[in-house]
Structure formats: C-alpha cells, structure tokens
Design a protein around this motif. Structure first.
Motif, PDB file in Angstrom:
ATOM      1  N   ILE A 177      -7.224   7.043 -15.712  1.00 56.16           N
ATOM      2  CA  ILE A 177      -7.726   6.682 -14.346  1.00 56.16           C
ATOM      3  C   ILE A 177      -8.063   5.297 -14.010  1.00 56.16           C
ATOM      4  N   GLU A 178      -8.274   4.901 -15.343  1.00 56.10           N
ATOM      5  CA  GLU A 178      -8.749   3.186 -15.054  1.00 56.10           C
ATOM      6  C   GLU A 178      -7.410   2.559 -14.775  1.00 56.10           C
TER       7      GLU A 178
ATOM      8  N   TYR B 222     -16.718   8.775  -0.424  1.00 54.66           N
ATOM      9  CA  TYR B 222     -17.889   8.366  -0.742  1.00 54.66           C
ATOM     10  C   TYR B 222     -18.072   8.140  -2.272  1.00 54.66           C
ATOM     11  N   LEU B 223     -17.777   9.164  -2.977  1.00 47.42           N
ATOM     12  CA  LEU B 223     -17.929   9.249  -4.095  1.00 47.42           C
ATOM     13  C   LEU B 223     -17.159   8.512  -5.016  1.00 47.42           C
ATOM     14  N   LEU B 224     -15.889   8.236  -4.728  1.00 47.77           N
ATOM     15  CA  LEU B 224     -14.886   7.134  -5.312  1.00 47.77           C
ATOM     16  C   LEU B 224     -15.438   5.799  -4.847  1.00 47.77           C
TER      17      LEU B 224
ATOM     18  N   ASN C 273      -9.341   2.999  -2.362  1.00 48.81           N
ATOM     19  CA  ASN C 273      -9.697   4.218  -2.730  1.00 48.81           C
ATOM     20  C   ASN C 273      -9.234   5.217  -2.057  1.00 48.81           C
ATOM     21  N   TYR C 274      -9.092   4.956  -0.510  1.00 47.24           N
ATOM     22  CA  TYR C 274      -8.709   6.085   0.111  1.00 47.24           C
ATOM     23  C   TYR C 274      -7.012   6.507   0.080  1.00 47.24           C
ATOM     24  N   LEU C 275      -6.291   5.506  -0.503  1.00 43.28           N
ATOM     25  CA  LEU C 275      -5.042   5.847  -1.082  1.00 43.28           C
ATOM     26  C   LEU C 275      -4.792   6.492  -2.224  1.00 43.28           C
ATOM     27  N   ILE C 276      -5.971   6.259  -3.379  1.00 43.92           N
ATOM     28  CA  ILE C 276      -6.059   6.973  -4.390  1.00 43.92           C
ATOM     29  C   ILE C 276      -6.319   8.651  -4.163  1.00 43.92           C
ATOM     30  N   LEU C 277      -7.342   8.537  -3.201  1.00 44.72           N
ATOM     31  CA  LEU C 277      -7.681  10.042  -2.613  1.00 44.72           C
ATOM     32  C   LEU C 277      -6.492  10.782  -2.051  1.00 44.72           C
ATOM     33  N   ALA C 278      -5.677   9.781  -1.230  1.00 46.40           N
ATOM     34  CA  ALA C 278      -4.405  10.422  -0.394  1.00 46.40           C
ATOM     35  C   ALA C 278      -3.574  10.899  -1.239  1.00 46.40           C
TER      36      ALA C 278
ATOM     37  N   LYS D 218       0.981  -1.455  -0.063  1.00 41.73           N
ATOM     38  CA  LYS D 218       0.057   0.072  -0.167  1.00 41.73           C
ATOM     39  C   LYS D 218       0.693   1.186  -0.036  1.00 41.73           C
ATOM     40  N   LEU D 219       1.948   1.340   0.652  1.00 43.52           N
ATOM     41  CA  LEU D 219       2.854   2.291   0.731  1.00 43.52           C
ATOM     42  C   LEU D 219       3.588   2.556  -0.499  1.00 43.52           C
ATOM     43  N   THR D 220       3.899   1.421  -1.326  1.00 38.61           N
ATOM     44  CA  THR D 220       4.468   1.657  -2.661  1.00 38.61           C
ATOM     45  C   THR D 220       3.437   2.229  -3.480  1.00 38.61           C
ATOM     46  N   ALA D 221       1.923   1.691  -3.424  1.00 38.48           N
ATOM     47  CA  ALA D 221       1.195   2.444  -4.436  1.00 38.48           C
ATOM     48  C   ALA D 221       0.880   3.774  -4.030  1.00 38.48           C
ATOM     49  N   TYR D 222       0.836   4.215  -2.828  1.00 38.36           N
ATOM     50  CA  TYR D 222       0.994   5.630  -2.371  1.00 38.36           C
ATOM     51  C   TYR D 222       2.116   6.323  -3.037  1.00 38.36           C
ATOM     52  N   LYS D 223       3.178   5.832  -2.624  1.00 40.88           N
ATOM     53  CA  LYS D 223       4.339   6.597  -3.187  1.00 40.88           C
ATOM     54  C   LYS D 223       4.517   6.806  -4.579  1.00 40.88           C
ATOM     55  N   THR D 224       3.840   5.777  -5.410  1.00 39.93           N
ATOM     56  CA  THR D 224       3.519   5.823  -6.870  1.00 39.93           C
ATOM     57  C   THR D 224       2.917   7.050  -7.404  1.00 39.93           C
TER      58      THR D 224
END
Lengths: 323, 257
Positions: free
Chosen positions: B93-94, B247-249, B103-108, B6-12
């Motif tokens: 975005i796909e 919520y929207l995501l 989704n919370y990491l996409i948002l963050a 998850k950390l890698t995804a967020y950093k990416t």
C-alpha cells in the motif's frame, strides 16, 4: 537550490515515544548525501515522514522549495523512495510492479513499459521481468525497489539501507549505478550501516542520534576532524624483538607477528618502518584497523551520549539539591 | 497531477484490482456459482417444490433476486477487504501512499475493483439462475441501479473493515458475524410478511432487507418495502461510508503510523 530542507522535525507517537526531537537538515540539489545514525536514531522515521508514510507531529519539510503540507502531491512527485523493507506485492510480476508504480504517478502504460525496460536492463533484471517478485533473490529484490523508485524519474532519490544483506559484488555494481544516477543530476540521500559505502559515495553527511541532528557537514570536513589513525602491521619476525619505544606513536603487540600502531594523521609511518628495520624486522603488509568514518561516527555518537548522561546527572543533582 | 494523470492513476488501480481477482478466478468467481447452484437445487427444487407460491411466484423464482444480490454483497465486500488488507500486510500500500495519487482516487480505485468483482459474480450467478428459473425482468433500470449501488456500498464497507483490520482474523469477523446474518435475515428466502409483527418490525432495521426487496422489485415487481425509501437508504449509506472511508485515508488511520 535546496533539494530538501527540514526544520525542527518532531515525531511523538501515541504511546509517548519521541522518535524525533528536532531534526534539522539541508541537502543541496545534486548532492549525494549520507544520513547516518545508530539503530533507532530516527533515520527511517525521518525518511517515512518526508515520503508521506508517517504523519509528523511538528516541523517543516520542503522538497525543492515545495512544502509537503501545502502541495503534498507536487512534493511527492519529486521523491523516489527505496525503503528498508521489501514492500512490493510478492505475487506480482516484476515488470507489472514497475508499470503500476509509474501509473500511480500518472505515466501512461506505453511510456511506463518503455521506462520499465530501460531500468530493468540497467539493473540487470530484464530476464526476470515476467517472474513473480517472491521468486527473486534478496539482491534482485533490492534492485527491483531501486528500479521502482526511479520509474517516475524523481529529482530526489532516498535510499534507506539499500545494500543491506547484499553480497559485495552486487553492492559494488549498485554503487556504480547510484553514482551514475547522481552524475546525471538526481539528488541522492542514503542511509546505510556500511560506513565505507557512505565514505566512498557521499559528498555531505548528517548524523542523527536520539532523534536529533548531531552533525551535518561535508564528508571532507568531517574526516578532517579525525586526528588519530590505527594501523595493523604484519611482520616477518617474532614481535618479542620489536622496540616499543618508537617516538610519536603508540605500539601494542597483538600476537606473535602482528602489531597495532596508533599514529597522528599529520605524521607518517616512515620512522616506524625505519625503527623496525634497524632491528632487522620488516613489514610484510599493513592495513587500516577500521574505517575512518566509522571511528568518527563512534566518537560523535559516544560524545552525544556522554553529554546527555552528563546533562541528566546535572539535572538529578539539581533536583536533589532543591529537595 | 493533471486530469489525465489522475485518470491514468485511477485506471492503474482498477486494472490491477481487476487482474488480481481474474487471475485467481477459481477462488473468486467459480465458488459463488457453485454455491448458488446448490441453493437452487436444494432450496429451490427439493424444498421449494413443497412450498406454496409467494406473491404469485414459485419459491424458486422468489429466491432468485436475493441469491443474486447476496453474491454481489459478499463478493464486493470480500474483494476489497482482502485486497486492501493484503496490500497493508505486505506493505505494498506504501506504493500508493508515497505517490501523488489523491486519496479519493485510491478509494475510488479499490471500490471499482470490488464493484467489478461484484458485477461479474452477480452476472455469473444470474446465468446459473436462468437454468433453474425463467423469471422475467420487471425493470432493468431499477435492477441494475440496485445491483450497482449495492456493490458500491459493500465495497466501501470492505475497505473500512480492511483499514481497521490488524490481522487476517479481523477481515473475517465482520463478514461472518455481521454481514452473513444480516443477509440471511434480509428476506432472501422469505417475505417478512410471513413473520410475526414484532419480527417484521425488527427486520425493518436491517438495511440489507431494503436492498434485496428493491432488487426483487426490479426483477419480479414485488417487494416488502417501499422502493424510494430503499434507494434513499442505500444512497445515504454510500455517502456516509464514502465520506468516512475518505476521512480515514486522509488521516492515515490504520495505514500510517
């Protein structure tokens, strides 16, 4: 073990359009599976739902026994998707697109860079690794999407018309590549309008029409349903001298030196050649009029539509009777 | 996904967002510096020299906090709204939606990208301000807190705008017709005490007024509003908007068919 199991998948859009009315599908692990159907049949919607791009209205989907509703992240990690439309950032370098995609699956940059090198080399894009994606040709963009779908080494690769608009040479090299990937254990689901592609690559097949599965079987069994074949014969003499009463076949004259012959699959063409030889006519060359799968595909789709029309007519008659 | 994945995804996502605006720094970082320099020359030097001190500070010093925060607001918002909408428009975005990234990491990730641009531009504008003003920082901690929270708030707001946007026009409507008027009327160039009582009361409805005044308090030690109230308002807005964006995501509104 099933790589994919879909039960009664339905999708109804807000405007009332029923894109899927009940798709059922089972794909075995290790299979090379063709998902066919006319335009608007629901193939892309089905794929989009499987990969999490569209919300389903109802139904159940399991990927390697993982329910997409209960463990969506795990289910997603099994899938690699090559969509129909180009959907990468056109302003990003090729290699960055792959490394970023790997990152979204939790693969660190060092490992992702190595994998990107491997797939870019295999798909002959290594020389273009620093080029902006928008500068690639259509065929290169298709290959980039395949490399991107493979970067996290998915167990199930879904390709939605991957060879659309690609020249025959690149298409053949893509077929070879996909065949190798499948041999290495990746389950592949392919949708295509090139039925020759499905026939030569896939072991099993499903046909979707009007949002429903109308056929799901092995390619061998499906092709076995074909009873008639049509051949085009190119002759060395004018067709006016051709005997049209050769038994066990139907002959039509196309032009001065071309015949069309319908013959049952269980028969061979030898007696046709002999009959022509007796009139001193020789066959210079011949070919199948159409792809065998194409004939079957059209037959099944037409049958499905005729059944629908018949059902609609019966309902209308019943309603009129009641009135 | 494990914590490290998850950390890698967020950093990416954050790295990608950071590189996106840095690659085009002439369009993203330079213009706010030039615009703010013009504000200082015109409003600070030329017009400001004709205006008497406000709360003991020269007009030039008085407008510095507001101008810095305005650049943070507009750039945080612009970064996320344009980046997320472009990803929607190009359908890139796909790439994220099919991945296991929560989704919370996409948002963050997108919000962090917006915050990074807001902070970089804010720092550049602060450096420009130092050529025109020799202000002393009253509270570094409060200044930085408001600076950061404002960037977070407007990054989330930009993302919500991008989720609902259906065309490039839609991503300019809110900044032009809502954000800019609220910012200009949020007390950048004046103290609301200069306004008649009625307009003072109206101004208190504007949440940006609280942000600018609390940041001004952090830099200069003066404010038209209560600092605690300001911080509560900002945090409430962040919590509310973050929950709404998530919520929207989760529902896929604006991004899934």
């Amino acid at each position: 073990m099933l790589a994919l199991k879909i039960s009664q998948l339905k999708k109804c859009y807000k405007n009332g359009t029923e894109a899927l009315k009940g798709v059922d599908l089972e794909v075995e692990k290790g299979d090379f599976f063709a998902l066919l159907g006319p335009n608007g049949a629901g193939k892309s919607t089905t794929i989009s739902i499987i990969s999490g791009l569209v919300n389903k209205s109802s139904g159940k989907i399991q990927i390697f026994d993982t329910d997409i509703d209960h463990e969506p992240a795990l289910a997603k990690s099994y899938i690699g998707l090559v969509p129909q439309e180009f959907n990468f950032n056109q302003f990003e370098p090729v290699q960055e697109i792959l490394i970023n995609q790997a990152g979204y699956y939790g693969i660190n940059r060092t490992a992702a860079t190595e994998r990107a090198r491997q797939y870019l080399q295999q798909l002959e894009l290594w020389d273009k690794r620093n080029v902006m994606a928008r500068e690639l040709s259509g065929g290169m963009k298709r290959r980039l999407m395949i490399a991107r779908a493979l970067i996290h080494q998915p167990k199930l690769l879904i390709l939605d018309e991957p060879t659309a608009g690609v020249d025959i040479e690149i298409r053949r090299s893509m077929w070879d590549f996909l065949h190798r990937i499948n041999q290495q254990g990746t389950t592949i689901i392919l949708t295509t309008h090139y039925l020759e592609e499905a026939e030569s690559l896939c072991k099993n097949i499903a046909i979707i029409d009007h949002g429903r599965t109308i056929e799901s079987t092995s390619m061998r069994k499906l092709l076995a349903q074909l009873t008639m074949e049509t051949f085009i014969l190119y002759l060395d003499k004018h067709t006016s001298t051709v005997p049209l009463d050769i038994p066990d076949c139907e002959i039509r004259i196309i032009d001065d030196q071309t015949l069309e012959v319908d013959i049952e699959q269980s028969n061979n063409l030898n007696h046709v050649f002999e009959a022509l030889s007796r009139h001193d006519i020789h066959v210079l060359s011949m070919r199948n009029k159409s792809n065998r799968l194409e004939q079957l595909f059209m037959h099944l789709v037409d049958k499905n539509r005729n059944n629908k029309e018949l059902a609609a007519a019966l309902i209308q008659t019943a309603q009129e009777t009641c009135d | 996904m494990t914590f490290n994945e998850k950390l890698t995804a967020y950093k990416t996502i954050v790295t990608k967002e950071y590189l996106r605006f840095i690659r085009i720094w002439i369009q993203t970082v330079l213009p706010p510096a030039i615009t703010t320099a013009l504000y200082f020359v015109i409003f600070g030097e030329l017009i400001g020299s004709q205006i008497s001190d406000i709360d003991g500070y020269s007009y030039m010093d008085y407008i510095v906090p507001g101008l810095i925060l305005m650049s943070v607001i507009t750039n945080s918002y612009a970064n996320v709204v344009s980046s997320f909408y472009s990803a929607k428009f190009q359908r890139s975005i796909e790439e994220l939606l099919i991945s296991p990234t929560p989704n919370y990491l996409i948002l963050a990730g997108f919000v962090s990208g917006g915050v990074a641009r807001g902070l970089i531009v804010g720092l550049v504008v602060t450096m420009v301000a130092m050529f025109f003003s020799d202000f002393q920082v009253h509270s570094l901690l409060l200044s930085f807190t408001v600076f950061l929270l404002t960037a977070i708030l407007f990054s989330i707001a930009g993302l919500i705008n991008a989720i609902y946007a259906k065309s490039f026009d839609d991503i300019t409507i809110i900044p032009t017709f809502v954000l800019t008027p609220l910012t200009y009327l949020g007390g950048i160039f004046y103290s609301i005490e200069m306004l008649p009582q009625f307009w003072q009361n109206i101004s208190l409805i504007n949440p940006i007024l609280y942000m600018i005044n609390s940041f001004r308090y952090g830099l200069l030690g003066i404010s038209d509003t209560d600092i605690t109230t300001a911080l509560i308002i900002i945090i409430l807005f962040i919590t509310g908007l973050f929950s709404f964006a998530l919520y929207l995501l989760n529902k896929g509104i604006g991004i899934k068919n």
